[in-house]
Motif scaffolding. Structure first.
Motif, PDB file in Angstrom:
ATOM      1  N   MET A   1       0.850  -1.176   0.000  1.00  0.00           N
ATOM      2  CA  MET A   1       0.000   0.000   0.000  1.00  0.00           C
ATOM      3  C   MET A   1       0.898   1.242   0.000  1.00  0.00           C
ATOM      4  N   SER A   2       0.824   2.032  -1.082  1.00  0.00           N
ATOM      5  CA  SER A   2       1.681   3.198  -1.186  1.00  0.00           C
ATOM      6  C   SER A   2       0.866   4.401  -1.612  1.00  0.00           C
ATOM      7  N   TYR A  69      -8.008   7.881  10.861  1.00  0.00           N
ATOM      8  CA  TYR A  69      -6.598   8.073  10.533  1.00  0.00           C
ATOM      9  C   TYR A  69      -5.894   6.735  10.287  1.00  0.00           C
ATOM     10  N   PHE A  70      -6.020   5.806  11.224  1.00  0.00           N
ATOM     11  CA  PHE A  70      -5.290   4.546  11.108  1.00  0.00           C
ATOM     12  C   PHE A  70      -5.751   3.706   9.921  1.00  0.00           C
ATOM     13  N   PHE A  71      -7.050   3.609   9.717  1.00  0.00           N
ATOM     14  CA  PHE A  71      -7.538   2.721   8.672  1.00  0.00           C
ATOM     15  C   PHE A  71      -7.736   3.437   7.337  1.00  0.00           C
ATOM     16  N   GLY A  72      -8.024   4.732   7.379  1.00  0.00           N
ATOM     17  CA  GLY A  72      -8.130   5.488   6.140  1.00  0.00           C
ATOM     18  C   GLY A  72      -6.799   5.601   5.429  1.00  0.00           C
ATOM     19  N   THR A  73      -5.737   5.901   6.171  1.00  0.00           N
ATOM     20  CA  THR A  73      -4.417   6.007   5.549  1.00  0.00           C
ATOM     21  C   THR A  73      -3.936   4.661   5.014  1.00  0.00           C
ATOM     22  N   ALA A  74      -4.457   3.580   5.570  1.00  0.00           N
ATOM     23  CA  ALA A  74      -4.056   2.243   5.109  1.00  0.00           C
ATOM     24  C   ALA A  74      -4.757   1.853   3.811  1.00  0.00           C
ATOM     25  N   VAL A  75      -6.042   2.152   3.692  1.00  0.00           N
ATOM     26  CA  VAL A  75      -6.797   1.662   2.528  1.00  0.00           C
ATOM     27  C   VAL A  75      -6.940   2.688   1.416  1.00  0.00           C
ATOM     28  N   GLU A  76      -6.786   3.969   1.707  1.00  0.00           N
ATOM     29  CA  GLU A  76      -6.968   4.968   0.649  1.00  0.00           C
ATOM     30  C   GLU A  76      -6.069   4.738  -0.571  1.00  0.00           C
ATOM     31  N   PRO A  77      -4.770   4.438  -0.383  1.00  0.00           N
ATOM     32  CA  PRO A  77      -3.928   4.205  -1.562  1.00  0.00           C
ATOM     33  C   PRO A  77      -4.424   3.055  -2.432  1.00  0.00           C
ATOM     34  N   VAL A  78      -5.001   2.029  -1.819  1.00  0.00           N
ATOM     35  CA  VAL A  78      -5.521   0.894  -2.581  1.00  0.00           C
ATOM     36  C   VAL A  78      -6.748   1.316  -3.380  1.00  0.00           C
ATOM     37  N   PHE A  79      -7.660   2.026  -2.734  1.00  0.00           N
ATOM     38  CA  PHE A  79      -8.851   2.509  -3.419  1.00  0.00           C
ATOM     39  C   PHE A  79      -8.460   3.424  -4.571  1.00  0.00           C
ATOM     40  N   ALA A  81      -5.727   3.506  -6.294  1.00  0.00           N
ATOM     41  CA  ALA A  81      -5.107   2.761  -7.384  1.00  0.00           C
ATOM     42  C   ALA A  81      -6.142   2.050  -8.248  1.00  0.00           C
ATOM     43  N   ILE A  82      -7.252   1.658  -7.653  1.00  0.00           N
ATOM     44  CA  ILE A  82      -8.269   0.884  -8.379  1.00  0.00           C
ATOM     45  C   ILE A  82      -9.310   1.774  -9.046  1.00  0.00           C
TER      46      ILE A  82
END
Length: 206
Positions: A1-2, A69-79, A81-82
């Motif tokens: 996740m970047s 903050y914790f979960f948004g920053t983790a999944v936002e890059p994946v969303f 990208a897709i």
């Protein structure tokens, strides 16, 4: 996740700013709060979104923003990208609306019903994350709990409390947000479903 989760940071900033302003401005709080009569009689449909940017008090705001903050920053890059750089923003805002819809259908004739807070959308973000990492540890009151176990307990508790009522917390919005987070993520990328099942069969508590 970047990638830089700028949408999450933007949502955090706006929510904290608006909530903070509303703490000392009752008119602003009343204007944004989800209140069915204002929607039915005055057509203030913006309340479907506005309620998610105000909170009852500092602890309510802090809990939701830490989770975002914790979960948004983790999944936002994946969303992003897709479904593109604004995909996560669309997901979050639509989750605010979808999470409150059951409350609207149930209480649209109830002038005594009010709801506020980002919890429904935050639950959607959290459950989207759980599909990617079901065995990651989530700290609940400083106790590490596997994400998938937390999900089961969260859904069960929200369903039970929604039926029971009486604590002034909109558990129905939490439950609807969690369900929407799962469905949106699977529709966004059906492969996430197979990834989730593979991860589920290979427990790894990291």
């Amino acid at each position: 996740m970047s990638g830089t989760p700028w949408v999450t940071w933007m949502l955090l900033g706006i929510t904290v700013l608006v909530s903070w302003q509303a703490f000392g401005n009752r008119r602003l709080m009343d204007r944004l709060m989800f209140w069915p009569p204002a929607i039915r009689r005055q057509r203030q449909y913006d309340r479907f979104l506005g309620h998610g940017f105000i909170h009852a008090d500092g602890m309510h705001l802090l809990f939701n923003m830490i989770t975002l903050y914790f979960f948004g920053t983790a999944v936002e890059p994946v969303f992003s990208a897709i479904i593109g750089p604004l995909g996560f923003l669309g997901f979050y805002l639509s989750a605010l609306v979808v999470a409150i819809l059951p409350s609207w259908l149930r209480h649209r004739d109830d002038p005594g019903f009010r709801s506020l807070g980002a919890s429904g959308a935050v639950a959607a973000v959290l459950f989207g994350y759980i599909l990617f990492a079901p065995w990651s540890l989530i700290f609940v009151f400083f106790v590490p709990v596997p994400a998938i176990v937390f999900a089961v307990l969260y859904v069960g508790y929200s369903f039970w409390m929604d039926r029971r009522g009486g604590d002034r917390i909109n558990h129905g919005a939490h439950l609807a947000g969690a369900i929407y987070g799962v469905l949106f993520t699977l529709l966004m990328s059906p492969r996430v479903g197979s990834h989730f099942l593979e991860q589920l069969g290979s427990p790894s508590f990291l």
